[in-house]
Design a protein around this motif. Structure first.
Motif, PDB file in Angstrom:
ATOM      1  N   ARG A  54       0.822  -1.202   0.000  1.00 35.32           N
ATOM      2  CA  ARG A  54       0.000   0.000   0.000  1.00 35.32           C
ATOM      3  C   ARG A  54       0.862   1.260   0.000  1.00 35.32           C
ATOM      4  N   ARG A 155      20.968  14.766  -0.476  1.00 31.58           N
ATOM      5  CA  ARG A 155      21.239  15.545  -1.689  1.00 31.58           C
ATOM      6  C   ARG A 155      21.897  16.870  -1.359  1.00 31.58           C
TER       7      ARG A 155
ATOM      8  N   LEU B 222       6.889  22.239  12.198  1.00 27.11           N
ATOM      9  CA  LEU B 222       6.723  21.807  10.816  1.00 27.11           C
ATOM     10  C   LEU B 222       6.036  22.898  10.006  1.00 27.11           C
ATOM     11  N   GLN B 241       5.858  22.851   2.850  1.00 31.32           N
ATOM     12  CA  GLN B 241       6.713  21.669   2.822  1.00 31.32           C
ATOM     13  C   GLN B 241       6.821  21.148   1.410  1.00 31.32           C
ATOM     14  N   GLU B 242       8.041  20.988   0.995  1.00 34.73           N
ATOM     15  CA  GLU B 242       8.303  20.496  -0.356  1.00 34.73           C
ATOM     16  C   GLU B 242       8.996  19.153  -0.235  1.00 34.73           C
ATOM     17  N   TYR B 243       8.619  18.250  -1.127  1.00 31.27           N
ATOM     18  CA  TYR B 243       9.289  16.967  -1.134  1.00 31.27           C
ATOM     19  C   TYR B 243      10.603  17.033  -1.899  1.00 31.27           C
ATOM     20  N   GLN B 244      10.701  18.012  -2.793  1.00 29.36           N
ATOM     21  CA  GLN B 244      11.914  18.129  -3.599  1.00 29.36           C
ATOM     22  C   GLN B 244      12.390  19.565  -3.572  1.00 29.36           C
ATOM     23  N   GLU B 245      13.651  19.743  -3.881  1.00 28.87           N
ATOM     24  CA  GLU B 245      14.216  21.079  -3.926  1.00 28.87           C
ATOM     25  C   GLU B 245      13.629  21.835  -5.118  1.00 28.87           C
ATOM     26  N   VAL B 249      15.161  17.719  -9.143  1.00 23.92           N
ATOM     27  CA  VAL B 249      16.235  16.850  -8.670  1.00 23.92           C
ATOM     28  C   VAL B 249      16.791  16.106  -9.868  1.00 23.92           C
ATOM     29  N   LEU B 251      17.842  13.614 -12.362  1.00 26.66           N
ATOM     30  CA  LEU B 251      17.359  12.298 -12.799  1.00 26.66           C
ATOM     31  C   LEU B 251      16.028  11.875 -12.189  1.00 26.66           C
ATOM     32  N   ILE B 252      15.417  12.738 -11.375  1.00 29.94           N
ATOM     33  CA  ILE B 252      14.158  12.359 -10.728  1.00 29.94           C
ATOM     34  C   ILE B 252      13.049  13.225 -11.307  1.00 29.94           C
ATOM     35  N   ASP B 265     -10.553   5.823  -2.664  1.00 28.54           N
ATOM     36  CA  ASP B 265     -11.298   4.600  -2.351  1.00 28.54           C
ATOM     37  C   ASP B 265     -10.441   3.724  -1.442  1.00 28.54           C
ATOM     38  N   PRO B 266     -10.770   3.648  -0.176  1.00 26.49           N
ATOM     39  CA  PRO B 266      -9.930   2.873   0.732  1.00 26.49           C
ATOM     40  C   PRO B 266      -9.954   1.378   0.426  1.00 26.49           C
ATOM     41  N   ARG B 268      -9.739  -0.056  -2.491  1.00 28.44           N
ATOM     42  CA  ARG B 268      -9.266  -0.310  -3.860  1.00 28.44           C
ATOM     43  C   ARG B 268      -8.519  -1.617  -3.919  1.00 28.44           C
TER      44      ARG B 268
END
Lengths: 169, 268
Positions: A54, A155, B222, B241-245, B249, B251-252, B265-266, B268
Motif C-alpha cells: 500500500r 542531496r 513543521l 513543505q516540499e518533497y523536492q528542492e 532533482v 534524474l528524478i 477509495d480505501p 481499492r
C-alpha cells in the motif's frame, strides 16, 4: 534523549553548490537507501506497513535488507532496551559508510512511556541519529515523509569520500 | 501532604510501605466446604505438615514448610492428579519481616481444580528446585532468581533470564527504584563506551517535563522552519513543505500536486 549538544542539522540544511559528480553520487545514494530490518517493537509493524504494497517503499529504492553489511539506513523502530543496546551499536558499526539512522517513534527518540530501569532513554545515547520521527507509533506516511526528508538531506551534502563524523566521541 | 523522608538509602531498605493502597482480602472459607479439596488436603496432611489451609476464590491455598516443597509437589503430581504447574514466583515481604513468600500454582485438568502451595523463606535462603518434576519451573525459577535474587538448589542452569547476565540488582524487589539505580542508569554507557564517556553523553533525562532550549533548533515547527541562528518570534512566514528542492532533482521526475493522483477509495 542524550544531553550532549550535537548539532545534527549543521551543513545539512544549507544550500551547497554541487558539482555534477556530487549530483550523480547523491542521486545513487538517496534513491537506493537500503534499510536494515530493525523492528524492535510496535513501530516495526508500521515500518513493515510502509514497506508493504500500500505504501510501497520500493518506489523510493528503499529495500529492507537482513544484513547490516548490505544496508546504509538503520530505522530504529521501537523500544531499545538496555540489554539490546550493545547489539544496536555493533550492528551500526557493521554498516558500511555512508550510513544514516532514523529514530522512529517516541520510544526510540526519548524512551517514551517506558520511564523505567530497563529502557535506554533515547537511541541517540548509543548511536548518532539523523532524523527523529515523532509519534506513538508514527503512521507509515510519517516514515515515508521522513525518508523523503532524509533523501533531501543526502542531496544537500557534498558527496566526499569520507562522511563527516557525526559523533562527538 | 506526605511527610518528607530522606531517600538516600533507597537500596538498603524499602521506603514504599505507606505509599500504596492495600486492597482488602477476599473472604476465605474452610476447606471442608469442598469435598475434593478436603480429600486432597487429607492426602497431603498424611505425609507432610500443613501449617494453614483455606479456600479463597474457589482455589485452595495451603502453607507448608520450605523443605517439603519437592515432596508435596511430587505427591500432588503423581497421586492427586495435579499435573500442571501453571505459575510460580515470589512475593517480596522484605519490608515487613525480611521474608519472601514463594507460591506454586497447580492445576488439575481432570478434577478441574487449582491449588496454590505457599511457603515463606528468609532473605538470602535458597529454595529447592522443582524443575525435575515440572519443566515449566525451569524458566520460572530462573525468572525468580533474576527478579528477586532467590536461588533454586538443583536447578540445571541458574542464570538470569530477562536481564543481562552482568546486571546488578533485582528489579522486582520493592526496594528497587522503578527508574533504576546508579548501575542501571549508566549500564549501556559503561558497557559500550566505558565510564569515561559519562561526562560526554550526560545523565538520562527522566523528567518528562524537561524543557530544553535547543529543542527549538533540533525540532523545528513543521512548516515554519527558519535557518539556524534565527531568532524565533512566532510570526514566521509559512514555509510550505516540499518533497523536492526547487528546480527539480537530478534524474528524478518533478513531483507536482496537480499531476499526482489521489486515491480516495480505501477498498481499492
Amino acid at each position: 534523549m542524550a544531553q550532549h549538544k550535537v548539532n545534527y542539522t549543521q551543513d545539512g540544511g544549507l544550500p551547497v553548490a554541487l558539482t555534477s559528480i556530487d549530483k550523480v553520487v547523491n542521486w545513487g545514494r538517496s534513491n537506493s537507501l537500503w534499510a536494515l530490518t530493525y523492528g524492535l517493537a510496535c513501530c516495526g509493524i508500521e515500518m513493515m506497513a510502509a514497506g508493504a504494497s500500500r505504501y510501497d517503499f520500493d518506489r523510493y529504492g528503499t529495500i529492507f535488507r537482513a544484513s547490516p553489511r548490505q544496508s546504509d539506513l538503520m530505522i530504529v523502530a521501537g523500544t531499545l532496551t538496555k540489554k539490546h543496546a550493545e547489539f544496536i551499536k555493533r550492528l551500526y558499526d557493521q554498516m558500511t559508510e555512508p550510513r544514516w539512522v532514523i529514530s522512529m517513534g517516541s520510544c526510540a527518540n526519548t524512551g517514551g512511556m517506558f520511564n523505567t530501569y530497563a529502557t535506554v532513554q533515547g537511541v541517540d545515547r548509543i548511536i548518532p541519529v539523523d532524523l527523529y520521527l515523532p509519534g506513538c507509533a508514527p503512521r507509515p506516511e510519517t516514515l515515508q515523509y521522513g525518508v523523503m526528508l532524509l533523501q533531501k538531506k543526502i542531496r544537500a551534502n557534498k558527496a566526499g569520500n569520507a562522511q563527516k563524523p557525526k559523533r562527538l566521541m | 501532604m506526605r511527610a518528607y523522608k530522606p531517600k538516600d538509602d533507597l537500596q538498603a531498605k524499602a521506603y514504599y510501605t505507606d505509599r500504596y493502597y492495600v486492597a482488602p482480602q477476599v473472604p476465605k472459607s474452610a476447606v471442608e466446604d469442598d469435598e475434593i479439596f478436603a480429600a486432597d488436603l487429607e492426602a497431603i496432611k498424611a505425609k507432610f505438615e500443613v501449617k494453614e489451609a483455606y479456600i479463597q476464590v474457589e482455589q485452595m491455598v495451603i502453607y507448608i514448610n520450605a523443605h517439603d516443597i519437592y515432596g508435596v509437589l511430587e505427591l500432588m503430581r503423581d497421586e492427586l492428579e495435579y499435573t500442571q504447574l501453571s505459575e510460580m514466583s515470589a512475593i517480596d515481604w522484605l519490608a515487613k519481616d525480611d521474608t519472601f513468600e514463594i507460591f506454586y500454582q497447580m492445576l488439575s485438568m481432570t478434577k478441574r481444580k487449582r491449588i496454590r502451595v505457599k511457603y515463606f523463606i528468609k532473605n538470602g535462603q535458597a529454595v529447592d528446585s522443582v524443575e525435575k518434576l515440572f519443566r515449566s519451573a525451569d524458566w520460572s525459577e530462573r525468572e525468580m532468581f533474576d527478579m528477586f535474587g532467590i536461588e533454586a538448589n538443583g536447578h540445571p542452569f541458574m542464570k538470569r533470564i530477562l536481564m543481562p547476565y552482568d546486571w546488578q540488582g533485582y528489579p522486582l524487589r520493592k526496594s528497587y527504584p522503578l527508574q533504576g539505580d546508579e548501575f542501571a542508569a549508566w549500564y549501556e554507557v559503561d558497557k559500550i563506551y566505558g565510564k569515561e564517556a559519562r561526562d560526554i553523553i550526560g545523565p538520562e533525562i527522566r523528567d518528562t517535563a524537561t524543557v530544553d532550549r535547543y529543542d527549538s533548533e533540533r525540532f523545528a515547527r513543521l512548516g515554519f522552519e527558519v535557518p539556524k541562528g534565527t531568532k524565533i518570534t512566532g510570526n514566521e512566514e509559512r514555509n510550505p513543505q516540499e518533497y523536492q528542492e526547487e528546480g527539480g532533482v537530478f534524474l528524478i521526475k518533478k513531483y507536482t500536486k496537480e499531476s499526482s493522483k489521489v486515491i480516495d477509495d480505501p477498498q481499492r
